[in-house]
Design a protein around this motif. Structure first.
Motif, PDB file in Angstrom:
ATOM      1  N   PRO A  79       0.809  -1.231   0.000  1.00 29.11           N
ATOM      2  CA  PRO A  79       0.000   0.000   0.000  1.00 29.11           C
ATOM      3  C   PRO A  79       0.838   1.275   0.000  1.00 29.11           C
ATOM      4  O   PRO A  79       0.398   2.303  -0.537  1.00 29.11           O
ATOM      5  CB  PRO A  79      -0.827  -0.135   1.283  1.00 29.11           C
ATOM      6  N   THR A  80       2.040   1.215   0.563  1.00 30.64           N
ATOM      7  CA  THR A  80       2.898   2.395   0.552  1.00 30.64           C
ATOM      8  C   THR A  80       3.279   2.787  -0.869  1.00 30.64           C
ATOM      9  O   THR A  80       3.366   3.978  -1.196  1.00 30.64           O
ATOM     10  CB  THR A  80       4.172   2.130   1.380  1.00 30.64           C
TER      11      THR A  80
ATOM     12  N   THR B 179       2.494   6.243  -2.749  1.00 37.28           N
ATOM     13  CA  THR B 179       3.589   7.023  -3.333  1.00 37.28           C
ATOM     14  C   THR B 179       3.288   7.388  -4.782  1.00 37.28           C
ATOM     15  O   THR B 179       3.495   8.542  -5.200  1.00 37.28           O
ATOM     16  CB  THR B 179       4.903   6.223  -3.259  1.00 37.28           C
ATOM     17  N   VAL B 180       2.804   6.427  -5.565  1.00 30.53           N
ATOM     18  CA  VAL B 180       2.464   6.702  -6.958  1.00 30.53           C
ATOM     19  C   VAL B 180       1.347   7.728  -7.046  1.00 30.53           C
ATOM     20  O   VAL B 180       1.345   8.614  -7.910  1.00 30.53           O
ATOM     21  CB  VAL B 180       2.064   5.398  -7.677  1.00 30.53           C
ATOM     22  N   PHE B 181       0.398   7.648  -6.123  1.00 33.41           N
ATOM     23  CA  PHE B 181      -0.720   8.578  -6.123  1.00 33.41           C
ATOM     24  C   PHE B 181      -0.251  10.006  -5.826  1.00 33.41           C
ATOM     25  O   PHE B 181      -0.639  10.956  -6.514  1.00 33.41           O
ATOM     26  CB  PHE B 181      -1.756   8.134  -5.089  1.00 33.41           C
TER      27      PHE B 181
ATOM     28  N   PRO C 199       0.292  15.314  -9.179  1.00 31.67           N
ATOM     29  CA  PRO C 199       1.046  16.327  -9.944  1.00 31.67           C
ATOM     30  C   PRO C 199       0.647  16.373 -11.417  1.00 31.67           C
ATOM     31  O   PRO C 199       0.579  17.458 -12.005  1.00 31.67           O
ATOM     32  CB  PRO C 199       2.506  15.881  -9.766  1.00 31.67           C
ATOM     33  N   ALA C 200       0.398  15.198 -12.019  1.00 32.01           N
ATOM     34  CA  ALA C 200      -0.022  15.188 -13.422  1.00 32.01           C
ATOM     35  C   ALA C 200      -1.366  15.887 -13.605  1.00 32.01           C
ATOM     36  O   ALA C 200      -1.552  16.672 -14.546  1.00 32.01           O
ATOM     37  CB  ALA C 200      -0.100  13.750 -13.921  1.00 32.01           C
TER      38      ALA C 200
ATOM     39  N   PHE D 230      -9.999   5.183  -9.506  1.00 33.23           N
ATOM     40  CA  PHE D 230      -9.068   4.118  -9.123  1.00 33.23           C
ATOM     41  C   PHE D 230      -8.077   4.594  -8.073  1.00 33.23           C
ATOM     42  O   PHE D 230      -7.842   3.912  -7.060  1.00 33.23           O
ATOM     43  CB  PHE D 230      -8.334   3.621 -10.370  1.00 33.23           C
ATOM     44  N   PHE D 231      -7.494   5.773  -8.287  1.00 40.29           N
ATOM     45  CA  PHE D 231      -6.483   6.247  -7.343  1.00 40.29           C
ATOM     46  C   PHE D 231      -7.099   6.661  -6.005  1.00 40.29           C
ATOM     47  O   PHE D 231      -6.507   6.425  -4.951  1.00 40.29           O
ATOM     48  CB  PHE D 231      -5.713   7.412  -7.954  1.00 40.29           C
ATOM     49  N   ILE D 232      -8.275   7.252  -6.031  1.00 38.91           N
ATOM     50  CA  ILE D 232      -8.923   7.616  -4.765  1.00 38.91           C
ATOM     51  C   ILE D 232      -9.272   6.363  -3.975  1.00 38.91           C
ATOM     52  O   ILE D 232      -9.033   6.283  -2.750  1.00 38.91           O
ATOM     53  CB  ILE D 232     -10.177   8.467  -5.038  1.00 38.91           C
TER      54      ILE D 232
END
Length: 326
Positions: free
Chosen positions: A161-162, A166-168, A174-175, A238-240
Motif C-alpha cells: 500500500p505504501t 507514493t504513486v498517487f 502532480p499530473a 481508481f487512485f482515490i
C-alpha cells in the motif's frame, strides 16, 4: 465463472486498445512523413504507449483463463511492473502532448526553433526512463512489495500500500494539477488573442481576414480539455479508492478496485486514439484515406478473381484462328 467473465472483458478491452492505437499510429506515421511535424511524435508516442498497455493486459487475460493458476512472487511483480510502466508511459505522454500544445499557443513564432528533433528524442527517452522507474520501483525496492501466495497476479497482491500511496502522491496528483494549469494558461492566452482580434475589428483593420490563429488555439484547447476530462474520469476513481484502501484496508473491498475501477482506467487507452481520430481533422482524414485505399485494393482483388476465377491455378484454353472462323 467470475474469473472467466473478467478474462473476457479484459480480452475485448485489450483487443480494442491494440487495434485502435495501431490504426492511429499508422495514420500518424503517414502524417509525419508528409508534414515532418515534430509535435506529432508526442501523439505517436501516446499511441505506442497505449498499445503497450493493451499488450501487457493480454498476459493478465491468460492468467484469468488459466485458473487455478498460482504464479511465483517475482513473476507477478515483473508482470505488474510492465503493466504499471506502460500505464505510466501513457499518462506521461498525455502530459507531453498537453505541454506541446501549450508551447505552440504561448510561443507560436518560436515553436519550430524550440521543438527540434534532438529535443523531441531527449524528451521521449526521458519519458520512458521515468515510466520504467515508476513501474519497476517495487523490483528495485523490495519494501514496496507485498508478500502473499496462492492468489492471481494483481496490484494489491504484489504492491505494498505504501507504493500505491507514493504513486498517487508523486505521480497522479502532480499530473492532474499540471493538466489543469496548462489548460487554464491556454484559456488565458486564447482570451487575450480574442480580445486583440476584437480591437482590430473595431478599429476596422481586420480586412475581412478570418481569425485562423484563434481558431487553431480553440481547437488545441478543446483537444486538451477533452483529454483532461477523460483522463480524470478514467483514473481518478481508481487512485482515490486505492488511497482509501491504503489508509483503511477494511473500508473498501480491494476486488472492486481491481475488477472494476482499474478497468475504467484502462478505458483511457481506448479513448485517447478515438479522441484524436474524432477531434483532429488531419488524423481523421488520414484514417479515411487509409480505409479508402484498403477498400480499393480489396475491390480490385475481388474484381480480378471474379474476372479470372482460375487465375494462378490453371491456364486459359488456347483457341486457334481457324476455330474462330468456324
Amino acid at each position: 465463472m467470475a474469473s472467466s467473465v473478467l478474462g473476457a472483458i479484459l480480452a475485448v478491452l485489450a483487443s480494442l486498445i491494440i487495434t485502435a492505437n495501431a490504426l492511429v499510429a499508422i495514420a500518424l506515421l503517414c502524417l509525419i512523413q508528409k508534414s515532418g511535424s515534430k509535435g506529432l511524435y508526442f501523439v505517436l508516442n501516446l499511441a505506442v504507449a497505449d498499445a503497450m498497455v493493451g499488450f501487457t493486459v493480454t498476459g493478465l487475460v491468460m492468467d484469468e483463463f488459466s485458473q487455478p493458476f498460482y504464479p511465483s512472487q517475482i513473476f507477478c511483480v515483473l508482470r505488474m511492473a510492465f503493466v504499471t510502466s506502460s500505464s505510466a508511459a501513457s499518462i506521461l505522454s498525455l502530459i507531453l502532448v498537453a505541454c506541446d500544445r501549450h508551447l505552440a499557443i504561448r510561443k507560436p513564432f518560436h515553436y519550430f526553433q524550440l521543438v527540434t528533433g534532438l529535443r523531441v528524442r531527449v524528451r521521449l527517452v526521458g519519458l520512458w526512463l521515468v515510466a520504467a522507474i515508476i513501474g519497476f520501483l517495487p523490483v528495485l525496492i523490495p519494501g514496496f512489495q507485498n508478500i502473499s501466495t496462492g492468489e492471481k497476479c494483481s496490484f494489491f497482491r504484489v504492491f505494498h500500500p505504501t507504493y500505491m500511496l507514493t504513486v498517487f502522491c508523486v505521480g497522479f496528483f502532480p499530473a492532474l494539477f499540471l493538466f489543469i494549469y496548462l489548460y487554464c494558461d491556454m484559456l488565458k492566452i486564447a482570451s487575450v488573442h480574442v480580445q486583440h482580434i476584437r480591437e482590430v475589428e473595431h478599429a476596422g483593420l481586420a480586412g475581412g481576414c478570418p481569425p485562423s490563429r484563434t481558431t487553431s488555439d480553440m481547437k488545441a484547447m478543446r483537444t486538451v480539455a477533452v483529454l483532461i476530462g477523460c483522463f480524470t474520469l478514467s483514473w481518478l476513481p481508481f487512485f482515490i479508492a486505492s488511497v482509501v484502501q491504503t489508509v483503511c484496508p477494511e473500508c473498501f473491498p480491494y476486488k472492486v478496485i481491481e475488477n472494476y475501477l482499474w478497468l475504467l482506467g484502462l478505458c483511457n487507452s481506448v479513448l485517447n486514439p478515438l479522441l484524436y481520430s474524432c477531434w483532429q481533422k488531419d488524423v481523421r482524414l488520414q484514417l479515411s484515406r487509409l480505409a479508402a485505399g484498403v477498400k480499393r485494393r480489396v475491390l480490385l482483388h475481388l474484381g480480378n478473381r471474379h474476372r479470372f476465377p482460375g487465375r494462378g491455378t490453371k491456364s486459359l484454353p488456347t483457341v486457334s484462328c481457324l476455330r474462330l472462323q468456324d
